[in-house]
Every structure is written in structure tokens, then in C-alpha cells.
Design a protein around this motif. Structure first.
Motif, PDB file in Angstrom:
ATOM      1  N   GLU A 512      26.704  93.601  33.336  1.00 53.13           N
ATOM      2  CA  GLU A 512      28.035  93.956  33.836  1.00 53.13           C
ATOM      3  C   GLU A 512      28.327  93.218  35.143  1.00 53.13           C
ATOM      4  O   GLU A 512      29.453  92.721  35.355  1.00 53.13           O
ATOM      5  CB  GLU A 512      28.150  95.465  34.058  1.00 53.13           C
ATOM      6  CG  GLU A 512      29.530  95.861  34.611  1.00 53.13           C
ATOM      7  CD  GLU A 512      29.680  97.355  34.874  1.00 53.13           C
ATOM      8  OE1 GLU A 512      29.014  98.156  34.182  1.00 53.13           O
ATOM      9  OE2 GLU A 512      30.467  97.706  35.777  1.00 53.13           O
ATOM     10  N   LEU A 513      27.329  93.101  36.012  1.00 52.69           N
ATOM     11  CA  LEU A 513      27.557  92.423  37.289  1.00 52.69           C
ATOM     12  C   LEU A 513      27.770  90.923  37.099  1.00 52.69           C
ATOM     13  O   LEU A 513      28.516  90.299  37.863  1.00 52.69           O
ATOM     14  CB  LEU A 513      26.401  92.690  38.246  1.00 52.69           C
ATOM     15  CG  LEU A 513      26.332  94.121  38.783  1.00 52.69           C
ATOM     16  CD1 LEU A 513      25.188  94.275  39.777  1.00 52.69           C
ATOM     17  CD2 LEU A 513      27.650  94.543  39.434  1.00 52.69           C
ATOM     18  N   ARG A 514      27.124  90.355  36.088  1.00 55.32           N
ATOM     19  CA  ARG A 514      27.393  88.929  35.798  1.00 55.32           C
ATOM     20  C   ARG A 514      28.855  88.760  35.383  1.00 55.32           C
ATOM     21  O   ARG A 514      29.526  87.818  35.790  1.00 55.32           O
ATOM     22  CB  ARG A 514      26.451  88.417  34.705  1.00 55.32           C
ATOM     23  CG  ARG A 514      25.015  88.282  35.167  1.00 55.32           C
ATOM     24  CD  ARG A 514      24.119  87.585  34.146  1.00 55.32           C
ATOM     25  NE  ARG A 514      22.748  87.615  34.623  1.00 55.32           N
ATOM     26  CZ  ARG A 514      21.862  88.562  34.332  1.00 55.32           C
ATOM     27  NH1 ARG A 514      22.180  89.544  33.517  1.00 55.32           N
ATOM     28  NH2 ARG A 514      20.639  88.521  34.845  1.00 55.32           N
ATOM     29  N   GLU A 515      29.331  89.684  34.581  1.00 52.55           N
ATOM     30  CA  GLU A 515      30.729  89.640  34.149  1.00 52.55           C
ATOM     31  C   GLU A 515      31.662  89.879  35.350  1.00 52.55           C
ATOM     32  O   GLU A 515      32.706  89.229  35.484  1.00 52.55           O
ATOM     33  CB  GLU A 515      30.952  90.708  33.066  1.00 52.55           C
ATOM     34  CG  GLU A 515      32.334  90.702  32.443  1.00 52.55           C
ATOM     35  CD  GLU A 515      32.639  89.399  31.719  1.00 52.55           C
ATOM     36  OE1 GLU A 515      31.708  88.793  31.170  1.00 52.55           O
ATOM     37  OE2 GLU A 515      33.816  88.984  31.744  1.00 52.55           O
ATOM     38  N   THR A 516      31.263  90.794  36.209  1.00 48.83           N
ATOM     39  CA  THR A 516      32.066  91.071  37.405  1.00 48.83           C
ATOM     40  C   THR A 516      32.185  89.819  38.278  1.00 48.83           C
ATOM     41  O   THR A 516      33.275  89.499  38.778  1.00 48.83           O
ATOM     42  CB  THR A 516      31.415  92.211  38.222  1.00 48.83           C
ATOM     43  OG1 THR A 516      31.356  93.377  37.403  1.00 48.83           O
ATOM     44  CG2 THR A 516      32.200  92.519  39.483  1.00 48.83           C
TER      45      THR A 516
END
Lengths: 575, 84
Positions: A512-516
Motif C-alpha cells: 500500500e505504501l508503494r502505491e501511496t
């Protein structure tokens, strides 16, 4: 119950001295986190992309983050986000100080300032209550003097962010200063000055709860312990200025306005030599265990010196007098101007003089006194300083005669101390950077100084590395954590997810943080698109293309190769 | 061959350069660890600590301990994070 956030931002119209709280949804906070990410989102929402950055309606955003106020080392940071008066594009500049902690304790996740005060004022925010006070007695004061006066006037528990004389005069790379640190790049100080705000004073008592305080304490303890290890030894023991001799050895030290990548007199301005002549002490930002600040004595005063200031005011201007470089850096701090853009603009002017394009014979490469004089003129916007206060791109447009070819900038932002021909993954990072040539938003130099790529012959494989470092920077700048910690993490996104879980209670994952991170980079681009970005901005000045670096003939970056890299970057980004 | 130290490795070794005999990168690191005990925290069984990098002749960065070294080579040992 909300953890780690207050769930609102404080929107202040200084035209009327009115502050309103605007709710921030959990969705927005989770998608943009804080710092640069939240600031970019708010800049879009507030219409900042299309506004003249020095107009009353242009928003200036101080964005805090979920980790501010937590015991995690290096987390006392904030981002200042606006449209840049230097580049007319997205700008975010980060800094560490007690201002971040005190600002968040005003009960908000960001402070958005719009409008223009009727007269020069100090914006006082006391636990979220907003008022303006006269700033007449502060006009012309350095950032440091203004800060001292305001603490005496308001109380020592206030934290102050202020502009110097350069911000008052709308120098396009004026900084916002606080506790001796600067939100440095892109001219946020000019934006604050355009609102006739000399300083902002904050004090607050509103604390955020942490979702899992025990786990957070353990994580913080572990991170602090690791921050004392070999991964941060360079910053702690030597400071960033130690890059100077390393870069010189590799032929990547920008010298005399990027005409060459080695400076024969580099040893004389190296920190190794400076510390022989000037007593040196160390200091830390608030809530930091690394302690990277190396502060040199200078007469009765002292000055903090980083590599970027050393290269920009030293080798880039051909100056080999270490004391002159320290004096120049100190004067930039006092006036409140970005040392990289200052040095870049002066070095550009020096080359114009050398080529007979400017009639300022005193402005010679190698003259420390000339650098000091030019800094004064920039701060006062007098003489040649009035042109250089616009930055090297606008100066080149005024001087003409083809000088834009060697103005050391991308999108108007002066290039930091990394020679692009010899560090070609970094060259790509500079070319595509949302705020222009930037070593803090692209860490691609790390890749160039590794076995992952051939630094002098970038291939399409370099692109994914450049994207990885840009995404990592976007995440670190939004959480916010200091990039000097990057070496202590083996999987930063995974560890960041655990920290964010402990603070917010969210079931956030590394993926999720990579996407963020990708979303935040895309949002900065969206600002630029609305501001008028065109594809031909994603490039480097003519100087760097098709001709070899004189000290290293193998370091040649062709126009076609750079364009291929940029195209591949856009393709992989899905743009 | 010659070894040049930059940044933290120079601080630990206390010198900027030395001449040494070694046929491989791994052999060189072993020699350095013995000769300069303060460097031992930067040298592991697998090579250099991740915060330290090695570069051959200003050209390629090397990690493989079997990398051959020739007389006249210059190996640069430096802090890996080049940023500021």
C-alpha cells in the motif's frame, strides 16, 4: 477515535486574520499521509496550481505528518508546499525543527495560508487561535534576529518560522528559517513575504494519541539504536561536506559553473582543512539521534555547513578560500536565501562575465569577495543582484545571447552538486523532477555510486532505479523521516508500514505504501500539468548534452540518450 | 596496487592512501582488516558493510570478493551514501 492525526487543517486568510478548521477525511490522510504528499493534495484542492505564486490567493502550506511528535527519531519535520515563484511549478521544501511539533500541537495536520495582510505582520497561532501582530520592528532583520525578538516578545515557548530581508524583497529563492534550519529550495520565503508575513509563531497543547503506544516505543528505541551505527556514521562523524573530496576524486564535483568536474583547489575548502582553521562542533535537529550538523566557528559567530553550500559557494564559483565560503554560507542564512540557487546564479553570472556577456568585471571566478558582494546585492535586489535574485533561468532570459545554454538549472531550479554527465541516473532524476533539478526528491546518485549501473553510460535499466529512489523519497517526505536514515533500513516500505500501523492503527502494508508513493509523485505532476508543464521541460541545459565532460571524456550524455531515458521514465510511470 | 580511502574509511584507517599487494578484492579486504583494526567494523565475511563501497580505478563499483586486482590498479574505498 483518530490516531496520529487531528483530522483537519487550519486555513488562515491573513487578509482578514481569520482562521477556519477544514476537515480532512481518513481517506485523504491515508492516501497522502502528510508532509509533501498531503501538501500536494491541499495545493491542488486550494487551487494553487494555477495561481500566480506571489498573488494573495496563492496558498502556502505547512504540512505536518502522522509521525510528528512521536518518539521516532528524526520525525520532527514538516513540509512547506506551494507553487514556486522560481520555477512556476510544484515546490515542497522540508525542514526539521520544533516548529513541526509546536505547529501540530495547534490541533491541525496542516496550516494553509492565503491572502495578504494589510501591513507587514507576524502571524501568531496560539493553540489554534489566530491573530496578526505588527512586524514593523522586524523589517530588515535577519531570520535569526527576528526569531530572537519574537521569542522575547511572545515567550520562549513559541516556535518561530521567519523570512529574512530576501524574503521581504521577493528574492525568488528566499527561504523560511526556523531554529537555524531552512525550508530552503524553491522560494517559499518569497511566497510568505508576498503575504506580508515576516514570521509565524506557533504554540500549542493539543496532543495526538498513538494507536499502539507500547509498540511505538519499542520501534522508536530500536530505530534510535540503529541510527547510531555505521549506516549513519558519515553524517554523524564527518557531515555531508565530506562529499567534496569524494566527488572531486570521481570527477563529479561541479566546478566553475559546471564547466568541469574537478576543482584543483578542493582540498583547501574541504571539511578536513576547514576544521584545522575553524573550531567545529556538532548539533542535532529536534528529536534526532544522528546529529549531522557540523558547525564551524567564524569570528565571534558560527555557521552550519553542508556539502551543497560548500560546493555552490566554493567550487561552483571557483572559490578556494574556505573562510570566504563559510562567510558566504552564513550570510545566506542571515538573508534567508537558498545557498544552491545563490551559488548557481552567481556562478552563472561569473561565466557570463568571463564570456563578455555581462559588464561586471569584479565578478570573477575564484573571488570570495565577489561572491560575498554578489550575495549582498541579491539580498538587497540592487544592481546585478536584482537580476540574479530572479534565479539563473530568468537571468539568462534577460541577458540573452544564448546564455540559457549554460544557466545551471532544470525547470528554473538550480542544479545541486552532482555532475550530470558523470552521474547519468541522477541526470535523469534531475530532468524529470517535479520541482526541477533536485537531489532530495531523486536519490539516483545512490544508484550511480553503486554496482547497479554504469554511471557514465546510463541504459534503460537505469530508469527503474531512478523511479525507485524517487518513490522512496516521496514516502520519506510524507511520513516524514530524515533521508539520512535510509541506510539503516533493509526494506524501508515494510518498516514504514509497521511504524504507521503503530501510530495510526491502520492495517497498512508495504505494498500500500508503494502505491501511496506513486500517487504522491503523480499528484506533484498533476500540479505541474495544471501549471502549464510541457514535455520539453523534462531535459537538461544544452551544456550537458552531446559534449563530453572535459575532465572525463567517457562521461558524455547525448541528447538522444537522455530523451530515451525520459521517454522510458514516462512509460514506466504510465504517463 | 594502491588503495585510496575516502570519508569514513579514511577516518578509520587514519591514512588517505597506501600501497599493498593483493590478487583479489577479498584478499585485499583481509589484509586491510588485519593491518587496520579500526576498519574491521566496516569489513564483514561477505565483504564491505553496506554503508561502504569500493570502486576500481574510478570506473566500476565492485562487490565480488573474487574480483581480480592487478598491479597498478587503484581501489577506492568510500562511504556508500553519496548524498548531502
Amino acid at each position: 477515535m483518530q490516531f496520529g492525526y487531528h483530522g483537519n487543517y487550519l486555513r488562515i486568510d491573513v487578509s482578514a486574520a481569520i482562521g477556519d478548521r477544514v476537515p480532512l477525511s481518513d481517506t485523504v490522510l491515508r492516501q497522502y499521509l502528510g508532509g509533501s504528499g498531503l501538501g500536494a493534495r491541499l495545493l491542488l484542492d486550494e487551487g494553487g496550481a494555477t495561481a500566480d505564486p506571489l498573488s494573495p490567493e496563492a496558498p502556502l502550506i505547512f504540512a505536518f505528518s502522522p509521525l510528528v511528535g512521536s518518539p521516532l527519531t528524526t520525525s520532527a519535520k514538516f513540509a512547506v508546499v506551494s507553487k514556486s515563484p522560481l520555477t512556476e511549478r510544484f515546490n515542497d521544501s522540508l525542514a526539521s525543527s520544533g516548529f513541526a511539533v509546536a505547529g501540530k500541537r495547534c490541533g491541525c495536520d496542516a496550516i494553509v495560508i492565503v491572502g495578504r495582510a494589510a501591513a507587514w505582520s507576524v502571524l501568531v497561532i496560539n493553540d489554534g487561535d489566530v491573530r496578526l501582530e505588527p512586524a514593523d520592528d522586524l523589517l530588515g532583520d535577519s531570520c535569526q534576529v527576528a526569531e530572537e525578538k519574537l521569542r522575547a516578545r511572545l515567550g520562549a515557548d513559541y516556535r518561530i518560522a521567519s523570512i529574512g530581508p530576501a524574503g521581504e524583497r521577493a528574492v525568488r529563492y528566499a527561504t523560511i528559517s526556523h531554529d537555524g534550519r531552512h525550508a530552503g529550495r524553491g522560494g517559499s520565503g518569497a511566497v510568505l513575504g508576498s503575504k506580508r508575513i515576516k514570521a509565524i509563531a506557533v504554540r500549542g497543547t493539543k496532543y495526538c494519541e498513538w494507536a499502539h503506544p507500547r509498540e511505538l516505543t519499542e520501534l522508536s528505541r530500536d530505530l534510535s539504536k540503529r541510527s547510531f551505527g555505521p549506516a549513519t556514521a558519515k553524517y554523524r562523524e564527518l557531515g555531508t561536506a565530506t562529499n567534496l573530496l569524494t566527488f572531486n576524486r570521481f570527477g563529479t564535483l561541479p566546478t566553475r559553473n559546471f564547466q568541469i568536474g574537478t576543482f584543483e583547489e578542493a582540498p583547501s575548502i574541504s571539511p578536513e582543512q576547514l576544521r584545522v582553521e575553524h573550531a567545529r562542533t556538532r548539533s542535532s535537529c529536534v528529536a534526532c539521534t544522528i546529529g549531522c550538523e557540523h558547525i564551524y566557528s567564524l569570528g565571534h559567530g558560527k555557521v552550519r555547513l553542508e556539502y551543497e553550500s560548500l560546493f555552490a559557494l566554493g567550487s561552483l564559483c571557483g572559490v578556494s578560500d574556505g573562510t570566504a565560503v563559510l562567510r558566504a554560507s552564513k550570510r545566506c542564512d542571515e538573508l534567508g536565501i537558498d545557498t544552491i540557487s545563490t551559488g548557481g546564479s552567481i556562478a552563472f553570472a561569473m561565466e557570463c562575465v568571463e564570456r563578455g556577456l555581462l559588464d561586471e568585471p569584479w565578478l570573477e571566478f575564484g573571488s570570495g569577495e565577489a561572491v560575498l558582494k554578489a550575495i549582498e546585492l541579491i539580498g538587497q535586489r540592487e544592481g546585478i543582484g536584482a537580476i540574479l535574485a530572479e534565479g539563473s533561468r530568468k537571468a539568462a532570459q534577460m541577458i540573452g545571447q544564448g546564455s540559457i545554454a549554460f544557466a545551471p538549472q532544470v525547470k528554473g531550479l538550480e542544479i545541486p552538486g552532482y555532475e550530470p554527465r558523470a552521474l547519468q541516473t541522477m541526470a535523469l532524476g534531475f530532468a524529470v523532477g517535479a520541482r526541477g533539478a533536485d537531489h532530495n526528491r531523486s536519490g539516483a546518485y545512490d544508484v550511480d555510486f553503486s554496482d547497479k549501473v554504469d554511471r557514465r553510460n546510463a541504459t534503460l535499466d537505469s530508469v527503474r532505479h531512478a523511479i525507485d529512489t524517487e518513490d522512496r523519497a516521496a514516502l520519506m517526505d510524507s511520513l516524514i523521516l530524515c533521508k539520512f536514515l535510509r541506510g539503516v533500513f533493509t526494506d524501508f516500505q515494510a518498516e514504514a508500514a509497521v511504524m504507521l500501523q503503530a501510530v495510526t492503527g491502520w492495517d497498512v502494508t508495504a505494498d500500500e505504501l508503494r502505491e501511496t508513493a506513486r500517487r504522491i509523485v503523480a499528484t506533484k505532476r498533476q500540479v505541474n500539468m495544471l501549471a502549464g508543464w510541457t514535455p520539453d521541460e523534462d531535459t537538461l541545459p544544452e551544456r550537458f548534452l552531446d559534449a563530453p565532460l572535459p575532465n572525463d571524456p567517457a562521461a558524455t550524455l547525448t541528447r538522444d540518450r537522455l530523451q530515451e531515458l525520459v521517454n522510458e521514465y514516462h512509460r514506466q510511470r504510465g504517463w | 596496487m594502491y588503495v585510496e580511502f575516502l570519508g569514513i574509511p579514511r577516518e578509520r584507517a587514519g591514512i588517505s592512501e597506501l600501497k599493498v599487494e593483493a590478487e583479489t578484492f577479498g584478499q585485499l579486504l583481509g589484509t586491510l582488516a588485519l593491518r587496520y583494526p579500526a576498519l574491521q567494523e566496516l569489513i564483514t565475511a561477505d565483504g564491505l558493510h553496506p554503508s561502504i563501497a569500493a570502486n576500481l580505478n574510478g570506473d566500476v563499483f565492485v562487490k565480488d570478493l573474487a574480483t581480480p586486482l592487478a598491479e597498478g590498479d587503484r581501489l577506492l574505498i568510500l562511504s556508500a551514501d553519496a548524498g548531502g
